[in-house]
Structures are given as structure tokens and as C-alpha cells.
Design a protein around this motif. Structure first.
Motif, PDB file in Angstrom:
ATOM      1  N   LEU A  34     111.253 104.347   9.279  1.00 39.28           N
ATOM      2  CA  LEU A  34     109.809 104.526   9.147  1.00 39.28           C
ATOM      3  C   LEU A  34     109.383 105.438   8.000  1.00 39.28           C
ATOM      4  N   LYS A  35     110.314 106.021   7.277  1.00 41.28           N
ATOM      5  CA  LYS A  35     109.972 106.913   6.162  1.00 41.28           C
ATOM      6  C   LYS A  35     109.234 106.150   5.060  1.00 41.28           C
TER       7      LYS A  35
ATOM      8  N   ASN B 169     105.339 106.621   3.933  1.00 40.33           N
ATOM      9  CA  ASN B 169     104.982 106.966   2.554  1.00 40.33           C
ATOM     10  C   ASN B 169     104.026 105.945   1.952  1.00 40.33           C
ATOM     11  N   LEU B 170     104.268 104.667   2.228  1.00 42.14           N
ATOM     12  CA  LEU B 170     103.363 103.634   1.723  1.00 42.14           C
ATOM     13  C   LEU B 170     101.960 103.788   2.306  1.00 42.14           C
ATOM     14  N   LEU B 171     101.897 104.012   3.608  1.00 45.64           N
ATOM     15  CA  LEU B 171     100.590 104.120   4.259  1.00 45.64           C
ATOM     16  C   LEU B 171      99.834 105.374   3.846  1.00 45.64           C
ATOM     17  N   MET B 172     100.545 106.463   3.652  1.00 43.48           N
ATOM     18  CA  MET B 172      99.888 107.740   3.360  1.00 43.48           C
ATOM     19  C   MET B 172      99.620 107.978   1.881  1.00 43.48           C
ATOM     20  N   TYR B 173     100.529 107.529   1.016  1.00 37.50           N
ATOM     21  CA  TYR B 173     100.459 107.954  -0.384  1.00 37.50           C
ATOM     22  C   TYR B 173     100.224 106.833  -1.393  1.00 37.50           C
ATOM     23  N   SER B 174     100.231 105.594  -0.955  1.00 40.57           N
ATOM     24  CA  SER B 174     100.035 104.501  -1.907  1.00 40.57           C
ATOM     25  C   SER B 174      98.584 104.468  -2.371  1.00 40.57           C
ATOM     26  N   THR B 175      98.414 104.345  -3.663  1.00 39.17           N
ATOM     27  CA  THR B 175      97.061 104.252  -4.219  1.00 39.17           C
ATOM     28  C   THR B 175      96.596 102.809  -4.338  1.00 39.17           C
TER      29      THR B 175
ATOM     30  N   SER C 119      96.343  99.446  -2.199  1.00 40.77           N
ATOM     31  CA  SER C 119      96.474  98.858  -0.858  1.00 40.77           C
ATOM     32  C   SER C 119      97.178  97.505  -0.897  1.00 40.77           C
ATOM     33  N   ASN C 120      97.111  96.812  -2.041  1.00 42.72           N
ATOM     34  CA  ASN C 120      97.808  95.524  -2.146  1.00 42.72           C
ATOM     35  C   ASN C 120      99.315  95.702  -2.032  1.00 42.72           C
ATOM     36  N   VAL C 121      99.834  96.780  -2.583  1.00 47.14           N
ATOM     37  CA  VAL C 121     101.275  97.053  -2.491  1.00 47.14           C
ATOM     38  C   VAL C 121     101.653  97.305  -1.036  1.00 47.14           C
ATOM     39  N   THR C 122     100.848  98.085  -0.342  1.00 52.11           N
ATOM     40  CA  THR C 122     101.115  98.389   1.066  1.00 52.11           C
ATOM     41  C   THR C 122     101.088  97.122   1.902  1.00 52.11           C
ATOM     42  N   ILE C 123     100.044  96.332   1.749  1.00 49.63           N
ATOM     43  CA  ILE C 123      99.901  95.100   2.528  1.00 49.63           C
ATOM     44  C   ILE C 123     101.028  94.136   2.210  1.00 49.63           C
ATOM     45  N   SER C 124     101.351  93.969   0.937  1.00 52.89           N
ATOM     46  CA  SER C 124     102.388  93.006   0.581  1.00 52.89           C
ATOM     47  C   SER C 124     103.757  93.473   1.056  1.00 52.89           C
ATOM     48  N   ASN C 125     104.059  94.750   0.950  1.00 50.27           N
ATOM     49  CA  ASN C 125     105.366  95.233   1.375  1.00 50.27           C
ATOM     50  C   ASN C 125     105.536  95.129   2.887  1.00 50.27           C
TER      51      ASN C 125
END
Length: 133
Positions: free
Chosen positions: A19-20, A24-30, A32-38
Motif C-alpha cells: 500500500l505504500k 503515495n499516488l493518492l496523497m502526492y500525485s499532482t 489525477s490521470n496518473v493515479t486513476i490509470s495506475n
């Protein structure tokens, strides 16, 4: 699917802390497309596997068994990404997300299986068997 800009000497990326990476993706990604796609695409990628494996196994299928097979397949993918470094990262979070995707796909197949009549199931089974040959 294939990373761009990979050089043979690039270091391997290995995350074994559950879950690390997701955190990190949920908290620090600028972006949102990267978070959703990953996160989303890892789940979506394995949903068809769980769905069709559940249907192919029919009477021998269980959510646990199909999910376990999905986890094994995902583990193999992550292991190959580590053994053959082609610019891909090996991440336990991917294993978790892929396993969740397999479970969701198998659950959808189980729901569909419960809704269909036995004659419809038999027809679908014959068509699946033809596709598998």
C-alpha cells in the motif's frame, strides 16, 4: 504498456511495502490521470481474467480458487518484470490491485451465472469450449 526512454543500465525498481505506492499516488500525485490509470487499470486489466476463468471452470469454480489463480498470474508478471528489467517496476501494490481485479471479475461471473437458466449456461459453455479449442 512498454515504457519509453528505457536504457539497459537503468536500475530496477522494487516496492515490497504493501500500500505504500498507492498511498503515495493518492496523497502526492499532482496528476489525477496518473493515479486513476495506475490504480484503475491494474484492476481492470485482471477483471476479464477472473470473469472468463470462473465461467470456464464452471462447476469447479470458486471465488477463492479463481482469485488465487489471478494472484499467481500477477505474481508471475511481477517476477518477470523484476528478472527481466525492461524499464518496468515490480510492485506489491500491483499484485494486490490485480488480485482485486480478478476477484471482481470472478464475482461478476458468479452473479451472472446465478442469474442465467441452466439451458442458457449449457449453450454458453459449449460456445466457450469451442473458443478454447
Amino acid at each position: 504498456m512498454y515504457p519509453t526512454g528505457y536504457n539497459y543500465g537503468d536500475a530496477r525498481v522494487l516496492n515490497v511495502e504493501p500500500l505504500k505506492g498507492m498511498y503515495n499516488l493518492l496523497m502526492y500525485s499532482t496528476d489525477s490521470n496518473v493515479t486513476i490509470s495506475n490504480l484503475g487499470l491494474n484492476i481492470l486489466l485482471f477483471m476479464p481474467f477472473g470473469f472468463f476463468l470462473f465461467l470456464c471452470l464452471r462447476k469447479k469454480a470458486s471465488l477463492f480458487k479463481v482469485t488465487f489463480y489471478g494472484m499467481c498470474l500477477s505474481f508471475a508478471v511481477e517476477l518477470f518484470q523484476y528478472i527481466f528489467p525492461i524499464g518496468r517496476s515490480t510492485d506489491v501494490d500491483d499484485l494486490i490491485l490485480n488480485t482485486v481485479g480478478t476477484f471482481i471479475g470472478a464475482s461478476l461471473a458468479k452473479i451472472l451465472n446465478a442469474m442465467l437458466s441452466s439451458s442458457t449456461k449449457e449453450k454458453l459453455g459449449k460456445k466457450l469450449n469451442l473458443l478454447m479449442k
